[in-house]
Design a protein around this motif. Structure first.
Motif, PDB file in Angstrom:
ATOM      1  N   TYR A  84       1.038  -1.203  -0.003  1.00 48.71           N
ATOM      2  CA  TYR A  84       0.021  -0.136   0.059  1.00 48.71           C
ATOM      3  C   TYR A  84       1.000   1.325  -0.125  1.00 48.71           C
ATOM      4  O   TYR A  84       1.793   1.367   0.935  1.00 48.71           O
ATOM      5  N   THR A  85       0.536   1.984  -0.950  1.00 48.82           N
ATOM      6  CA  THR A  85       1.570   3.342  -1.402  1.00 48.82           C
ATOM      7  C   THR A  85       0.697   4.571  -1.292  1.00 48.82           C
ATOM      8  O   THR A  85      -0.307   4.589  -1.809  1.00 48.82           O
ATOM      9  N   ASP A 124       3.654  16.615  -4.008  1.00 47.82           N
ATOM     10  CA  ASP A 124       2.748  17.771  -4.764  1.00 47.82           C
ATOM     11  C   ASP A 124       1.465  17.004  -5.052  1.00 47.82           C
ATOM     12  O   ASP A 124       0.432  17.693  -5.389  1.00 47.82           O
ATOM     13  N   PHE A 125       1.318  15.562  -5.006  1.00 49.87           N
ATOM     14  CA  PHE A 125      -0.030  14.804  -5.381  1.00 49.87           C
ATOM     15  C   PHE A 125      -0.342  14.003  -4.219  1.00 49.87           C
ATOM     16  O   PHE A 125       0.512  13.578  -3.593  1.00 49.87           O
ATOM     17  N   ASN A 126      -1.559  13.845  -4.011  1.00 46.68           N
ATOM     18  CA  ASN A 126      -2.222  12.940  -3.033  1.00 46.68           C
ATOM     19  C   ASN A 126      -2.630  11.794  -3.772  1.00 46.68           C
ATOM     20  O   ASN A 126      -3.493  11.795  -4.750  1.00 46.68           O
ATOM     21  N   THR A 127      -2.016  10.654  -3.542  1.00 46.54           N
ATOM     22  CA  THR A 127      -2.278   9.518  -4.188  1.00 46.54           C
ATOM     23  C   THR A 127      -2.290   8.276  -3.430  1.00 46.54           C
ATOM     24  O   THR A 127      -1.570   8.207  -2.244  1.00 46.54           O
ATOM     25  N   ASP A 128      -2.991   7.346  -3.606  1.00 46.79           N
ATOM     26  CA  ASP A 128      -3.152   5.999  -3.018  1.00 46.79           C
ATOM     27  C   ASP A 128      -3.139   5.006  -4.116  1.00 46.79           C
ATOM     28  O   ASP A 128      -3.758   4.918  -5.178  1.00 46.79           O
ATOM     29  N   LYS A 129      -2.109   3.793  -3.699  1.00 46.32           N
ATOM     30  CA  LYS A 129      -1.963   2.979  -4.761  1.00 46.32           C
ATOM     31  C   LYS A 129      -1.876   1.457  -3.867  1.00 46.32           C
ATOM     32  O   LYS A 129      -1.119   1.338  -2.937  1.00 46.32           O
ATOM     33  N   LEU A 130      -2.393   0.543  -4.391  1.00 45.88           N
ATOM     34  CA  LEU A 130      -2.433  -0.919  -4.154  1.00 45.88           C
ATOM     35  C   LEU A 130      -1.846  -1.767  -4.978  1.00 45.88           C
ATOM     36  O   LEU A 130      -2.344  -1.704  -6.154  1.00 45.88           O
ATOM     37  N   LYS A 135       2.153 -16.815 -12.939  1.00 44.07           N
ATOM     38  CA  LYS A 135       2.149 -15.494 -12.149  1.00 44.07           C
ATOM     39  C   LYS A 135       0.970 -14.694 -12.443  1.00 44.07           C
ATOM     40  O   LYS A 135       0.227 -14.489 -13.456  1.00 44.07           O
ATOM     41  N   GLY A 136       0.618 -13.788 -11.435  1.00 43.02           N
ATOM     42  CA  GLY A 136      -0.411 -12.932 -11.413  1.00 43.02           C
ATOM     43  C   GLY A 136      -0.007 -11.546 -10.862  1.00 43.02           C
ATOM     44  O   GLY A 136       0.652 -11.539  -9.812  1.00 43.02           O
ATOM     45  N   GLU A 137      -0.570 -10.624 -11.403  1.00 43.57           N
ATOM     46  CA  GLU A 137      -0.343  -9.095 -10.973  1.00 43.57           C
ATOM     47  C   GLU A 137      -1.620  -8.075 -11.007  1.00 43.57           C
ATOM     48  O   GLU A 137      -2.179  -8.259 -12.029  1.00 43.57           O
ATOM     49  N   TRP A 138      -1.833  -7.526  -9.787  1.00 43.94           N
ATOM     50  CA  TRP A 138      -2.860  -6.455  -9.740  1.00 43.94           C
ATOM     51  C   TRP A 138      -2.405  -5.265  -9.371  1.00 43.94           C
ATOM     52  O   TRP A 138      -1.738  -5.553  -8.319  1.00 43.94           O
ATOM     53  N   GLN A 139      -2.724  -4.140 -10.041  1.00 36.66           N
ATOM     54  CA  GLN A 139      -2.205  -2.803  -9.554  1.00 36.66           C
ATOM     55  C   GLN A 139      -3.638  -1.922  -9.793  1.00 36.66           C
ATOM     56  O   GLN A 139      -4.251  -1.896 -10.499  1.00 36.66           O
ATOM     57  N   TRP A 140      -3.668  -1.013  -8.649  1.00 39.97           N
ATOM     58  CA  TRP A 140      -4.808   0.224  -8.436  1.00 39.97           C
ATOM     59  C   TRP A 140      -4.187   1.324  -8.063  1.00 39.97           C
ATOM     60  O   TRP A 140      -3.484   1.391  -7.332  1.00 39.97           O
ATOM     61  N   PRO A 172      -0.045  11.570 -11.110  1.00 42.32           N
ATOM     62  CA  PRO A 172       0.176  12.144 -12.235  1.00 42.32           C
ATOM     63  C   PRO A 172       0.269  11.111 -13.402  1.00 42.32           C
ATOM     64  O   PRO A 172       0.106   9.813 -13.150  1.00 42.32           O
ATOM     65  N   PHE A 173       0.096  11.481 -14.542  1.00 40.80           N
ATOM     66  CA  PHE A 173      -0.101  10.815 -15.835  1.00 40.80           C
ATOM     67  C   PHE A 173       1.044   9.591 -15.692  1.00 40.80           C
ATOM     68  O   PHE A 173       0.918   8.335 -16.267  1.00 40.80           O
ATOM     69  N   TYR A 174       2.087  10.075 -15.428  1.00 41.99           N
ATOM     70  CA  TYR A 174       3.321   9.167 -15.677  1.00 41.99           C
ATOM     71  C   TYR A 174       3.497   8.092 -14.272  1.00 41.99           C
ATOM     72  O   TYR A 174       4.353   7.049 -14.530  1.00 41.99           O
ATOM     73  N   TYR A 175       2.712   8.027 -13.351  1.00 40.33           N
ATOM     74  CA  TYR A 175       2.537   7.101 -12.413  1.00 40.33           C
ATOM     75  C   TYR A 175       1.366   6.176 -12.529  1.00 40.33           C
ATOM     76  O   TYR A 175       1.388   5.189 -11.697  1.00 40.33           O
ATOM     77  N   TYR A 176       0.580   6.269 -13.687  1.00 39.34           N
ATOM     78  CA  TYR A 176      -0.485   5.088 -13.694  1.00 39.34           C
ATOM     79  C   TYR A 176       0.200   4.009 -13.846  1.00 39.34           C
ATOM     80  O   TYR A 176       1.380   3.563 -14.481  1.00 39.34           O
ATOM     81  N   PRO A 177      -0.462   2.714 -13.311  1.00 36.30           N
ATOM     82  CA  PRO A 177       0.241   1.299 -13.715  1.00 36.30           C
ATOM     83  C   PRO A 177       0.072   1.133 -15.145  1.00 36.30           C
ATOM     84  O   PRO A 177      -0.588   1.652 -15.821  1.00 36.30           O
ATOM     85  N   PHE A 178       1.060   0.252 -15.502  1.00 35.49           N
ATOM     86  CA  PHE A 178       0.972  -0.271 -16.995  1.00 35.49           C
ATOM     87  C   PHE A 178       1.326  -1.727 -17.202  1.00 35.49           C
ATOM     88  O   PHE A 178       1.772  -2.491 -16.074  1.00 35.49           O
ATOM     89  N   ILE A 179       0.862  -2.533 -17.940  1.00 38.14           N
ATOM     90  CA  ILE A 179       1.173  -3.871 -18.321  1.00 38.14           C
ATOM     91  C   ILE A 179       2.801  -4.110 -18.435  1.00 38.14           C
ATOM     92  O   ILE A 179       3.233  -3.530 -19.214  1.00 38.14           O
TER      93      ILE A 179
END
Length: 391
Positions: A242-243, A252-258, A277-282, A288-295
């Protein structure tokens, strides 16, 4: 920043990539000279084949470490070079198992698409306390493509330069039998963003997110029951984290990531290793746009498919032809979800390929090799030290 930050936030990758130098140095140091000066054998006593186990255990001091970068998003080719100082770790009284040494490194990289970077890294442990730590500072200048669905012409890629200065500290505690760990990770980055002003980014990428600080603090738990941190034959690894990003930690950003990540290795027969293997990100809306999860999958460039949520599954089958040589086949699928009409889609994206491995350090179960993969857009090659999933 995303590529480098993910590299630094992986507590297994540094050990795997460090061992890479001991293979590449063979082209720089003659066998007879090495043997006469250090009494280190480059052959296994079991089968008299090329093996670096003795080299890994006994090597110490400064080492030049070259690594080939084969990431498609960075131009398919590049070179990273590090000067590594290895400090051997003493065993605790009565212990039989080997502790990997403390590592200090200064590194630089340059790739075919003119991305570059430099960093200082330190990895160490306090076995008597059951603590592991990693620390890094660095600066990178990365030329990357970000993909968005546009209203007029469909999907477009935007060439954007990210120039982050970053610092990272990670501390984890062994809570049971060197298999169960809890830890925390702090990452600070000041991200400068540049792009070709002939591209109209609005509304696809929010320019108010440019030139800001992104700082995150993560708490994670990890179980690692694999029989090797390099190329496992059996066992399960799971990590959940949990980040958060908040102003009180310099963001400068308020973010939550699991995120949750698992892989399992099953050995139905001695010559067949089945990997799953399995992976999930939310992530929430504040990122910010460059911090979005990606495959993240062989055959798909990093950042190609982003979303506020990603899910992927992959399997790898390894067939051991003999003690040293193996054939690899792999296939997987991932999906990026988003409630934005500009990011994510409703498709599962497939990728797969094949490759080979050579057991270069039998004692550590370290295999190296080459994979060729194809995805929705292109072919790609990957030079693999250890296991590709070790990130």
């Amino acid at each position: 920043m995303v590529v480098i930050a993910k590299y630094f936030s992986n507590n297994k990758t540094i050990s795997c990539r460090l061992v890479a130098v001991w293979l590449l140095l063979l082209g720089l140091i003659s066998y007879s000279n090495l043997q006469s000066q250090t009494n280190i054998s480059l052959k296994d006593t079991l089968d008299n084949k090329l093996d670096l186990s003795d080299f890994v255990v006994n090597l110490h001091g400064f080492v030049p470490m070259p690594v080939i970068i084969s990431e498609p998003a960075l131009g398919n080719f590049g070179i990273a070079m590090a000067l590594v100082f290895i400090s051997p770790k003493k065993k605790l009284k009565g212990e039989k198992r080997y502790h990997f040494p403390d590592i200090t490194a200064a590194a630089g990289l340059y790739t075919a698409n003119k991305s570059w970077g430099a960093a200082l890294f330190r990895q160490g442990s306090f076995p008597s306390l059951g603590l592991r730590y990693r620390a890094a500072i660095g600066y990178t200048n990365l030329n990357l493509n970000f993909y968005r669905e546009t209203l007029a012409t469909g999907e477009m890629d935007f060439d954007i330069n990210l120039a982050p200065a970053l610092a990272m500290l990670d501390i984890s505690k062994n809570i049971y039998r060197d298999k169960y760990f809890v830890g925390t990770n702090y990452l600070f980055s000041n991200v400068k963003v540049n792009y070709d002003f002939t591209d109209n980014l609005y509304p696809y990428i929010d320019q108010s997110e440019f030139n800001k600080n992104l700082s995150t603090l993560a708490l994670y738990g990890e179980y690692d029951g694999r029989n090797s941190i390099f190329t496992p034959d059996r066992g399960i690894r799971f990590k959940g984290s949990y980040t958060v990003g908040r102003s009180f930690i310099g963001s400068d950003f308020n973010t939550d990531k699991l995120s949750a990540y698992t892989n399992a290795f099953i050995q139905p027969v001695e010559w067949w290793i089945c990997g799953l293997k399995g992976e999930w990100q939310w992530i929430d809306e504040g990122a910010p746009f460059y911090y979005y999860p990606f495959i993240i999958m062989r055959g798909i460039p990093v950042l190609r498919y982003q979303g506020k949520q990603t899910l992927l599954f992959e399997t790898e089958q390894r067939i051991d032809l003999n003690l040293r040589w193996s054939l690899i086949g792999f296939v997987g699928s991932g999906k990026a979800y988003s409630n934005s009409k500009y990011v994510g889609d409703n498709d599962w994206h497939w990728a797969g390929g094949a490759g080979f491995r050579y057991l270069i350090a039998r004692v550590f179960k370290l295999r190296i090799g080459l994979d060729i993969a194809t995805g929705p857009d292109q072919f790609a090659y990957y030079i693999v030290f250890g296991h590709y999933w070790n990130r």
